[in-house]
Scaffold this motif. Structure first.
Motif, mmCIF file in Angstrom:
data_model
loop_
_atom_site.group_PDB
_atom_site.id
_atom_site.type_symbol
_atom_site.label_atom_id
_atom_site.label_comp_id
_atom_site.label_asym_id
_atom_site.label_seq_id
_atom_site.Cartn_x
_atom_site.Cartn_y
_atom_site.Cartn_z
ATOM 1 N N VAL A 9 10.510 4.901 -6.013
ATOM 2 C CA VAL A 9 9.707 5.876 -5.684
ATOM 3 C C VAL A 9 9.385 6.898 -4.382
ATOM 4 N N ARG A 10 9.797 6.305 -3.501
ATOM 5 C CA ARG A 10 10.282 6.894 -2.901
ATOM 6 C C ARG A 10 10.451 8.248 -2.939
ATOM 7 N N LEU A 18 5.870 14.787 -5.266
ATOM 8 C CA LEU A 18 4.272 14.650 -4.386
ATOM 9 C C LEU A 18 4.284 15.784 -3.772
ATOM 10 N N ARG A 19 4.310 15.269 -2.569
ATOM 11 C CA ARG A 19 3.917 16.054 -1.776
ATOM 12 C C ARG A 19 4.515 17.004 -1.111
ATOM 13 N N ALA A 20 5.544 17.520 -1.484
ATOM 14 C CA ALA A 20 6.123 18.662 -1.693
ATOM 15 C C ALA A 20 5.449 19.857 -2.091
ATOM 16 N N ALA A 21 5.077 19.231 -3.483
ATOM 17 C CA ALA A 21 3.788 20.377 -4.241
ATOM 18 C C ALA A 21 2.712 20.336 -4.074
ATOM 19 N N GLY A 77 0.796 -1.551 -0.123
ATOM 20 C CA GLY A 77 -0.104 -0.313 0.137
ATOM 21 C C GLY A 77 0.512 1.231 0.302
ATOM 22 N N GLU A 78 2.593 1.173 0.686
ATOM 23 C CA GLU A 78 3.283 2.676 -0.006
ATOM 24 C C GLU A 78 3.202 3.253 -1.106
ATOM 25 N N ALA A 79 2.502 2.048 -1.880
ATOM 26 C CA ALA A 79 2.951 3.196 -3.976
ATOM 27 C C ALA A 79 2.271 3.548 -3.415
ATOM 28 N N ALA A 80 0.790 3.472 -3.120
ATOM 29 C CA ALA A 80 -0.721 4.065 -3.373
ATOM 30 C C ALA A 80 -0.319 5.294 -2.836
ATOM 31 N N ARG A 81 -0.191 4.951 -1.597
ATOM 32 C CA ARG A 81 -0.315 6.547 -0.779
ATOM 33 C C ARG A 81 1.452 7.537 -1.157
ATOM 34 N N LEU A 82 2.007 7.270 -1.599
ATOM 35 C CA LEU A 82 3.129 7.972 -2.011
ATOM 36 C C LEU A 82 2.822 8.732 -3.774
ATOM 37 N N VAL A 136 9.655 0.061 -10.416
ATOM 38 C CA VAL A 136 8.635 1.684 -10.961
ATOM 39 C C VAL A 136 7.650 1.972 -11.344
ATOM 40 N N ALA A 137 8.158 0.895 -12.810
ATOM 41 C CA ALA A 137 6.212 1.907 -13.407
ATOM 42 C C ALA A 137 5.440 0.696 -13.056
ATOM 43 N N ASP A 138 6.004 -0.458 -12.056
ATOM 44 C CA ASP A 138 4.501 -1.046 -11.929
ATOM 45 C C ASP A 138 3.864 0.110 -10.279
ATOM 46 N N ALA A 139 4.486 0.134 -9.699
ATOM 47 C CA ALA A 139 4.300 0.758 -8.687
ATOM 48 C C ALA A 139 3.384 2.725 -8.967
ATOM 49 N N LEU A 140 3.729 2.819 -10.528
ATOM 50 C CA LEU A 140 3.350 3.849 -10.779
ATOM 51 C C LEU A 140 1.320 3.395 -11.379
ATOM 52 N N ARG A 141 1.748 2.592 -11.626
ATOM 53 C CA ARG A 141 0.561 2.138 -12.565
ATOM 54 C C ARG A 141 -0.846 1.403 -11.461
ATOM 55 N N VAL A 142 -0.057 1.994 -10.622
ATOM 56 C CA VAL A 142 -1.525 1.281 -9.218
ATOM 57 C C VAL A 142 -2.004 2.259 -8.686
ATOM 58 N N VAL A 143 -1.430 3.705 -9.169
ATOM 59 C CA VAL A 143 -2.000 5.222 -9.119
ATOM 60 C C VAL A 143 -3.097 4.694 -10.784
#
Length: 242
Positions: free
Chosen positions: A226-227, A233-236, A26-31, A67-74
């Motif tokens: 990913v982190r 993203l969080r800073a933006a 669930g970390e990738a979806a949150r981040l 990395v691509a798979d993590a981005l594809r979660v979202v």
């Protein structure tokens, strides 16, 4: 400049799910919630392993697929182009051979892996490396890419890189890290310094040849990218009014 958190990779881990250097469920979806990217390109001087060396408890997927798979979660429709080849290339070769294809791809996120090919070359030239990295990063940024620069784990811990000697390797890798940190700041890129982020990493992240990451190294490298994207993203995000 914000320093990356240090993760001790020499600590024993039962597997990927318990490894602090790897992504949690669930970390990738949150981040990556709200990510803007739709087209990812991966380029650099590292090679794409034909088969990732197995480590018990870890998946064998290469870092760029992770990395691509993590981005594809979202963003499930994310397109990904990897330009990494079957062998290492110099930064000059990345600029001349891979960069034109990356620009033609018309993406919005580029991850540039500097795996240490130039650092390990007998005729290492820090100024030449700086010039070539600029000639890769600047055009990507001008074409609308967000860019992530990634430099390797501590090469003095790599069984395949020790012939140069620890002092030489440390000096060269520090020069590479300083160059990338400065250029990332100047060109508005992101920077992942695996050597500084995971200083305790030894053979736990390297394959037997010592020049490519094993299953654990691939997982940790992907998590660091990913982190870093998540921090960006969080800073933006705009700060909500109280």
């Amino acid at each position: 400049m914000r320093r990356d958190p240090v993760v001790n990779l020499s600590l024993p881990a039962a597997g990927e799910a318990d490894d602090p250097g790897c992504l949690r469920d669930g970390e990738a979806a949150r981040l990556l919630d709200g990510l803007p990217w739709r087209r990812l390109v991966v380029l650099g001087d590292g090679r794409a392993p034909r088969r990732v060396e197995r480590v018990d408890g870890y998946d064998r997927a290469p870092w760029y697929d992770r990395v691509a798979d993590a981005l594809r979660v979202v963003e499930p429709r994310l397109a990904c182009l990897s330009l990494l080849g079957g062998r290492e290339q110099s930064a000059a070769a990345v600029r001349s051979r891979q960069l034109p294809r990356a620009l033609a791809f018309g993406g919005d996120l580029a991850v540039v892996q500097l795996a240490g090919h130039d650092v390990l070359h007998p005729a290492f030239d820090a100024n030449a490396l700086r010039t070539e990295v600029v000639r890769v990063v600047a055009p990507l940024r001008e074409h609308g890419y967000d860019v992530v620069l990634v430099t390797p784990f501590d090469l003095t811990r790599s069984p395949g890189a020790r012939l140069l000697g620890e002092k030489v390797l440390r000096t060269r890798q520090r020069a590479q890290s300083d160059t990338c940190a400065t250029l990332a700041l100047r060109h508005g890129a992101l920077y992942v310094d695996l050597g500084a982020r995971h200083p305790a990493a030894r053979e736990e992240v390297w394959s037997e040849d010592g020049l490519v990451q094993n299953g654990r190294g691939q997982a940790v490298m992907a998590a660091a990218v990913v982190r870093t994207l998540g921090d960006h993203l969080r800073a933006a995000r705009p700060v909500s009014a109280p």
